[in-house]
Design an enzyme around this catalytic site. Sequence first.
Site, PDB file in Angstrom:
ATOM      1  N   LYS A   1       0.670  -1.319   0.046  1.00 57.82           N
ATOM      2  CA  LYS A   1       0.106   0.004   0.169  1.00 57.82           C
ATOM      3  C   LYS A   1       0.759   1.254  -0.036  1.00 57.82           C
ATOM      4  O   LYS A   1       1.834   1.439   0.785  1.00 57.82           O
ATOM      5  CB  LYS A   1      -0.792   0.018   1.201  1.00 57.82           C
ATOM      6  CG  LYS A   1      -2.071   0.878   1.163  1.00 57.82           C
ATOM      7  CD  LYS A   1      -3.055   0.372   0.053  1.00 57.82           C
ATOM      8  CE  LYS A   1      -4.517   0.962   0.356  1.00 57.82           C
ATOM      9  NZ  LYS A   1      -5.462   0.643  -0.568  1.00 57.82           N
TER      10      LYS A   1
ATOM     11  N   THR B   1      -3.616  -5.443   0.559  1.00 51.51           N
ATOM     12  CA  THR B   1      -2.904  -3.942   0.771  1.00 51.51           C
ATOM     13  C   THR B   1      -3.876  -3.203   1.965  1.00 51.51           C
ATOM     14  O   THR B   1      -3.238  -2.452   2.502  1.00 51.51           O
ATOM     15  CB  THR B   1      -2.791  -3.126  -0.561  1.00 51.51           C
ATOM     16  OG1 THR B   1      -4.018  -2.974  -1.126  1.00 51.51           O
ATOM     17  CG2 THR B   1      -1.978  -3.943  -1.480  1.00 51.51           C
ATOM     18  N   ASP B   2      -4.911  -3.532   1.658  1.00 49.81           N
ATOM     19  CA  ASP B   2      -6.117  -2.712   2.876  1.00 49.81           C
ATOM     20  C   ASP B   2      -5.541  -3.133   4.110  1.00 49.81           C
ATOM     21  O   ASP B   2      -5.690  -2.308   4.973  1.00 49.81           O
ATOM     22  CB  ASP B   2      -7.500  -3.048   2.546  1.00 49.81           C
ATOM     23  CG  ASP B   2      -8.548  -2.263   3.185  1.00 49.81           C
ATOM     24  OD1 ASP B   2      -8.511  -0.908   2.865  1.00 49.81           O
ATOM     25  OD2 ASP B   2      -9.094  -2.747   4.028  1.00 49.81           O
TER      26      ASP B   2
ATOM     27  N   PHE C   1      32.463  29.609 -10.722  1.00 49.99           N
ATOM     28  CA  PHE C   1      32.739  28.508 -11.670  1.00 49.99           C
ATOM     29  C   PHE C   1      33.586  28.980 -12.809  1.00 49.99           C
ATOM     30  O   PHE C   1      32.920  29.598 -13.609  1.00 49.99           O
ATOM     31  CB  PHE C   1      31.316  27.926 -11.711  1.00 49.99           C
ATOM     32  CG  PHE C   1      31.513  26.491 -12.684  1.00 49.99           C
ATOM     33  CD1 PHE C   1      32.133  25.394 -12.057  1.00 49.99           C
ATOM     34  CD2 PHE C   1      30.901  26.254 -13.891  1.00 49.99           C
ATOM     35  CE1 PHE C   1      32.385  24.175 -12.883  1.00 49.99           C
ATOM     36  CE2 PHE C   1      30.921  25.186 -14.594  1.00 49.99           C
ATOM     37  CZ  PHE C   1      31.677  24.110 -14.187  1.00 49.99           C
TER      38      PHE C   1
ATOM     39  N   VAL D   1      29.887  23.267  -7.469  1.00 47.00           N
ATOM     40  CA  VAL D   1      29.062  22.509  -6.697  1.00 47.00           C
ATOM     41  C   VAL D   1      29.782  21.325  -6.319  1.00 47.00           C
ATOM     42  O   VAL D   1      29.761  20.743  -5.205  1.00 47.00           O
ATOM     43  CB  VAL D   1      27.708  22.232  -7.657  1.00 47.00           C
ATOM     44  CG1 VAL D   1      27.113  21.211  -7.048  1.00 47.00           C
ATOM     45  CG2 VAL D   1      27.015  23.449  -8.203  1.00 47.00           C
ATOM     46  N   GLN D   2      30.441  20.752  -7.186  1.00 44.41           N
ATOM     47  CA  GLN D   2      31.342  19.470  -6.956  1.00 44.41           C
ATOM     48  C   GLN D   2      32.279  19.414  -5.581  1.00 44.41           C
ATOM     49  O   GLN D   2      32.119  18.482  -4.836  1.00 44.41           O
ATOM     50  CB  GLN D   2      32.163  18.943  -8.082  1.00 44.41           C
ATOM     51  CG  GLN D   2      31.641  18.447  -9.280  1.00 44.41           C
ATOM     52  CD  GLN D   2      30.968  19.542 -10.180  1.00 44.41           C
ATOM     53  OE1 GLN D   2      30.754  20.896  -9.927  1.00 44.41           O
ATOM     54  NE2 GLN D   2      30.644  19.009 -11.647  1.00 44.41           N
TER      55      GLN D   2
ATOM     56  N   HIS E   1      19.120  27.563 -11.535  1.00 44.33           N
ATOM     57  CA  HIS E   1      19.655  28.717 -11.881  1.00 44.33           C
ATOM     58  C   HIS E   1      19.012  30.245 -11.872  1.00 44.33           C
ATOM     59  O   HIS E   1      17.753  30.128 -11.741  1.00 44.33           O
ATOM     60  CB  HIS E   1      19.906  28.476 -13.726  1.00 44.33           C
ATOM     61  CG  HIS E   1      20.622  27.547 -14.080  1.00 44.33           C
ATOM     62  ND1 HIS E   1      22.059  27.318 -13.887  1.00 44.33           N
ATOM     63  CD2 HIS E   1      20.376  26.218 -14.645  1.00 44.33           C
ATOM     64  CE1 HIS E   1      22.377  26.413 -14.428  1.00 44.33           C
ATOM     65  NE2 HIS E   1      21.567  25.596 -14.821  1.00 44.33           N
TER      66      HIS E   1
HETATM   67  O1  LIG Z   1      29.605  24.174  -9.838  1.00 46.51           O
HETATM   68  C1  LIG Z   1      29.131  23.842 -11.164  1.00 46.51           C
HETATM   69  N1  LIG Z   1      29.617  22.704 -11.537  1.00 46.51           N
HETATM   70  C2  LIG Z   1      29.254  22.151 -12.791  1.00 46.51           C
HETATM   71  O2  LIG Z   1      29.744  21.025 -13.308  1.00 46.51           O
HETATM   72  C3  LIG Z   1      28.356  23.075 -13.731  1.00 46.51           C
HETATM   73  N2  LIG Z   1      27.981  22.877 -14.828  1.00 46.51           N
HETATM   74  C4  LIG Z   1      27.538  24.160 -15.152  1.00 46.51           C
HETATM   75  O3  LIG Z   1      26.603  24.520 -16.331  1.00 46.51           O
HETATM   76  N3  LIG Z   1      27.469  24.856 -14.163  1.00 46.51           N
HETATM   77  C5  LIG Z   1      28.030  24.290 -13.052  1.00 46.51           C
HETATM   78  N4  LIG Z   1      28.530  24.749 -11.829  1.00 46.51           N
END
Ligand SMILES: O=c1[nH]c(=O)c2[nH]c(=O)[nH]c2[nH]1
Length: 280
Positions: free
Chosen positions: A16, A61-62, A163, A228-229, A257
């Site tokens: 469920k 499931t009930d 970046f 970001v990575q 974005h």
């Molecule tokens: O920090 C970022 N990593 C990316 O791999 C990436 N790719 C992107 O278009 N913007 C960003 N910014």
Amino acid sequence: MLSDADVQFVDRRYGKNAVRLLYVRREGIRHYIKEVEVNTKVTLNDTRDFLRGDNSKIVATDSQKNTVYILAKQLGIQTIEKFAIDLSEHFLKQYSHVTNTDISITEQPWKRIQTGGREHAHAFVETADGVRYCRVEQQRYGQPKVTQGIRALKIMKTTQSAFNNFVNDEFRSLPDSTDRIFCTIVNATWDFHTLSGLNFDNAWETVKSSILDVFAGPPDTGVFSPSVQKTLYDSQKLILSKVPQMDKIEIKFPNVHAYEFDLSKFKSFGFTENKQVGFR
Ligand SMILES: O=c1[nH]c(=O)c2[nH]c(=O)[nH]c2[nH]1
């Protein structure tokens, strides 16, 4: 037409979904709530239901839905993880022909309303600072495998993010950015190699606060993020060092974005060329 012998079952779980439950615990004037949504799934030890239409082993499931309500009343919901384990162990104990369970629970992010600088005894507000969820999978004779997660944690910082120096070839249109907006909706999920000495509330709060700390840095100055990575990796490293029972953690930081609108066409307002335009 295929014969049954030609068919291989890959996944026979059934159950469920989306059992909604509001659990209220009243301790004098102070009340506690958990609003949860539970998905239950079990796997049976044979395929007579699928192959022959023989329902004799099916736990409806009930009935699974009713079990959620009955166990919540009997055992309470201390944490969603503990409640998922309770449900899992119940299904395995109650039905000797259930071989596997798979229980997932999402908890609505209710917080106490603060009035006059104090926490209210029985009034709550739903907040948008991260949804907690968990999953418990268990095989008969096995230990419960607990996964925890956080989703819908939307965070933003308006500087200390860049970046640049990424691959520059004929496919690239994105300019280098030395100062951009970093906005994301965090989705993280992790599991544990042992539950020994683990406090589910502490583990979840540690993950959340570590992500916020690494992302934001000190209140006045912040902390620089080259990508970001890198921020994602730093969060994971900190979390793994703080929760020794944790096995692995997956974090997603999808880029939300923020465009800088090109106002340079509106010269009569005194706007000049934008520093940077477009996705960053
Ligand atoms: O920090 C970022 N990593 C990316 O791999 C990436 N790719 C992107 O278009 N913007 C960003 N910014």
